[in-house]
Design a protein around this motif. Structure first.
Motif, PDB file in Angstrom:
ATOM      1  N   LEU A   1     160.570  21.593  -5.786  1.00 31.00           N
ATOM      2  CA  LEU A   1     160.407  22.194  -4.459  1.00 31.00           C
ATOM      3  C   LEU A   1     159.172  23.074  -4.396  1.00 31.00           C
ATOM      4  O   LEU A   1     158.514  23.164  -3.343  1.00 31.00           O
ATOM      5  CB  LEU A   1     161.652  23.009  -4.092  1.00 31.00           C
ATOM      6  CG  LEU A   1     162.934  22.196  -3.867  1.00 31.00           C
ATOM      7  CD1 LEU A   1     164.094  23.124  -3.517  1.00 31.00           C
ATOM      8  CD2 LEU A   1     162.739  21.164  -2.762  1.00 31.00           C
ATOM      9  N   GLN A   2     158.813  23.724  -5.511  1.00 30.44           N
ATOM     10  CA  GLN A   2     157.610  24.543  -5.511  1.00 30.44           C
ATOM     11  C   GLN A   2     156.371  23.665  -5.365  1.00 30.44           C
ATOM     12  O   GLN A   2     155.456  23.976  -4.606  1.00 30.44           O
ATOM     13  CB  GLN A   2     157.523  25.355  -6.804  1.00 30.44           C
ATOM     14  CG  GLN A   2     156.267  26.206  -6.909  1.00 30.44           C
ATOM     15  CD  GLN A   2     156.145  27.221  -5.789  1.00 30.44           C
ATOM     16  OE1 GLN A   2     157.150  27.746  -5.333  1.00 30.44           O
ATOM     17  NE2 GLN A   2     154.930  27.484  -5.346  1.00 30.44           N
ATOM     18  N   CYS A   3     156.349  22.549  -6.085  1.00 30.12           N
ATOM     19  CA  CYS A   3     155.225  21.612  -5.961  1.00 30.12           C
ATOM     20  C   CYS A   3     155.134  21.072  -4.536  1.00 30.12           C
ATOM     21  O   CYS A   3     154.047  20.930  -3.974  1.00 30.12           O
ATOM     22  CB  CYS A   3     155.389  20.458  -6.953  1.00 30.12           C
ATOM     23  SG  CYS A   3     155.147  20.929  -8.688  1.00 30.12           S
ATOM     24  N   LYS A   4     156.284  20.782  -3.953  1.00 30.62           N
ATOM     25  CA  LYS A   4     156.320  20.298  -2.567  1.00 30.62           C
ATOM     26  C   LYS A   4     155.753  21.349  -1.624  1.00 30.62           C
ATOM     27  O   LYS A   4     154.961  21.034  -0.728  1.00 30.62           O
ATOM     28  CB  LYS A   4     157.767  19.960  -2.180  1.00 30.62           C
ATOM     29  CG  LYS A   4     157.946  19.478  -0.742  1.00 30.62           C
ATOM     30  CD  LYS A   4     159.414  19.189  -0.455  1.00 30.62           C
ATOM     31  CE  LYS A   4     159.635  18.741   0.981  1.00 30.62           C
ATOM     32  NZ  LYS A   4     161.065  18.486   1.273  1.00 30.62           N
TER      33      LYS A   4
ATOM     34  N   HIS B   1     165.389  15.274  -6.177  1.00 32.18           N
ATOM     35  CA  HIS B   1     165.350  16.728  -5.978  1.00 32.18           C
ATOM     36  C   HIS B   1     164.509  17.136  -4.776  1.00 32.18           C
ATOM     37  O   HIS B   1     164.490  18.307  -4.422  1.00 32.18           O
ATOM     38  CB  HIS B   1     164.787  17.405  -7.233  1.00 32.18           C
ATOM     39  CG  HIS B   1     165.668  17.281  -8.439  1.00 32.18           C
ATOM     40  ND1 HIS B   1     166.665  18.175  -8.737  1.00 32.18           N
ATOM     41  CD2 HIS B   1     165.710  16.333  -9.421  1.00 32.18           C
ATOM     42  CE1 HIS B   1     167.274  17.804  -9.859  1.00 32.18           C
ATOM     43  NE2 HIS B   1     166.711  16.687 -10.294  1.00 32.18           N
ATOM     44  N   TRP B   2     163.808  16.201  -4.150  1.00 26.93           N
ATOM     45  CA  TRP B   2     162.795  16.498  -3.119  1.00 26.93           C
ATOM     46  C   TRP B   2     163.358  17.273  -1.933  1.00 26.93           C
ATOM     47  O   TRP B   2     162.705  18.162  -1.398  1.00 26.93           O
ATOM     48  CB  TRP B   2     162.152  15.200  -2.650  1.00 26.93           C
ATOM     49  CG  TRP B   2     160.867  15.372  -1.890  1.00 26.93           C
ATOM     50  CD1 TRP B   2     160.649  15.182  -0.560  1.00 26.93           C
ATOM     51  CD2 TRP B   2     159.589  15.766  -2.432  1.00 26.93           C
ATOM     52  NE1 TRP B   2     159.333  15.420  -0.240  1.00 26.93           N
ATOM     53  CE2 TRP B   2     158.660  15.785  -1.364  1.00 26.93           C
ATOM     54  CE3 TRP B   2     159.155  16.120  -3.712  1.00 26.93           C
ATOM     55  CZ2 TRP B   2     157.323  16.128  -1.538  1.00 26.93           C
ATOM     56  CZ3 TRP B   2     157.815  16.461  -3.886  1.00 26.93           C
ATOM     57  CH2 TRP B   2     156.923  16.462  -2.821  1.00 26.93           C
ATOM     58  N   ASN B   3     164.570  16.945  -1.482  1.00 31.08           N
ATOM     59  CA  ASN B   3     165.138  17.573  -0.292  1.00 31.08           C
ATOM     60  C   ASN B   3     166.351  18.451  -0.589  1.00 31.08           C
ATOM     61  O   ASN B   3     167.128  18.775   0.314  1.00 31.08           O
ATOM     62  CB  ASN B   3     165.507  16.503   0.746  1.00 31.08           C
ATOM     63  CG  ASN B   3     164.282  15.825   1.324  1.00 31.08           C
ATOM     64  OD1 ASN B   3     163.334  16.481   1.748  1.00 31.08           O
ATOM     65  ND2 ASN B   3     164.278  14.497   1.331  1.00 31.08           N
ATOM     66  N   LYS B   4     166.530  18.835  -1.867  1.00 33.73           N
ATOM     67  CA  LYS B   4     167.634  19.712  -2.218  1.00 33.73           C
ATOM     68  C   LYS B   4     167.328  21.145  -1.806  1.00 33.73           C
ATOM     69  O   LYS B   4     166.181  21.534  -1.610  1.00 33.73           O
ATOM     70  CB  LYS B   4     167.907  19.651  -3.726  1.00 33.73           C
ATOM     71  CG  LYS B   4     168.568  18.354  -4.183  1.00 33.73           C
ATOM     72  CD  LYS B   4     168.934  18.432  -5.650  1.00 33.73           C
ATOM     73  CE  LYS B   4     169.666  17.174  -6.112  1.00 33.73           C
ATOM     74  NZ  LYS B   4     170.047  17.256  -7.532  1.00 33.73           N
TER      75      LYS B   4
END
Length: 211
Positions: free
Chosen positions: A165-168, A191-194
């Motif tokens: 999420l931090q990278c996103k 994990h992209w939208n968690k």
């Protein structure tokens, strides 16, 4: 035949829609009818001319004198060279290109090309800094884990979620996130939208601060 206006809208994942992009373009004063809106779901890392929807738009719909509107420059692509080549191709065909996030009436004009080069250079610089900061943060996380005697190896699920999420949030794509974190693309997508965990150790050391 009067000159026409088309809109190109793109999203990267099936969870997203192009509806907001269309609304924003129309709110900016461009009355683009539905039959002149081209929307597709494809990664910005795919070259513009290799996207089915965009290629069809270029080859079979746009004519000299027409105008193509995009909400943001990154809808055309994330790669500096590809974006400039795409706009150059459109300009050679007599098509005006407008990106609503840039203060230029036509990106295919001489003024537009100059501004595009400047903005693209800054964007490329920022992407490189994001990668550097992300890697610095990961290195600090590893160093802190060693100092605290933590067992190295595959991170816990909550830690992985926080890092993804931090990278996103930093603007990295899923593929770049996978490369930076040493994860498989399937893991990144899970994990992209968690929702982030408020108790994760990563949150205590992230984001990395400039020295």
């Amino acid at each position: 035949m009067p000159h026409r206006t088309f809109a190109y809208c793109r999203v990267s994942t099936v969870e997203q829609t192009t509806e907001n992009q269309v609304l924003a373009i129309r709110s900016a004063g461009y009355a683009v009818p539905n039959n002149r809106v081209v929307a597709e779901q494809v990664s910005g890392s795919v070259p513009a001319m290799q996207r089915e929807g965009f290629r069809t738009l270029i080859d079979h719909k746009l004519e000299p004198g027409d105008t193509l509107i995009v909400l943001k420059l990154d809808r055309l692509g994330r790669d500096n060279i590809d974006v400039q080549q795409t706009i150059g191709t459109l300009g050679e065909r007599g098509i005006n290109v407008v990106s609503l996030d840039l203060p230029v009436a036509d990106l295919a004009s001489s003024e537009g090309k100059l501004m595009l080069q400047m903005f693209s250079a800054f964007a490329e610089f920022e992407r490189n800094r994001i990668r550097e900061r992300t890697q610095e943060g990961l290195n600090r996380a590893k160093a802190q884990g060693k100092a605290q005697g933590k067992k190295l190896g595959r991170p816990a699920a909550t830690d992985t979620t926080e890092k993804v999420l931090q990278c996103k949030a930093e603007g990295l794509s899923q593929s770049l996130t996978a490369k930076q974190l040493g994860l498989g693309i399937a893991t990144v997508k899970r994990h992209w939208n968690k929702q982030p965990s408020t108790t994760s150790m990563v949150s205590k050391i992230w984001p990395p601060q400039d020295s």
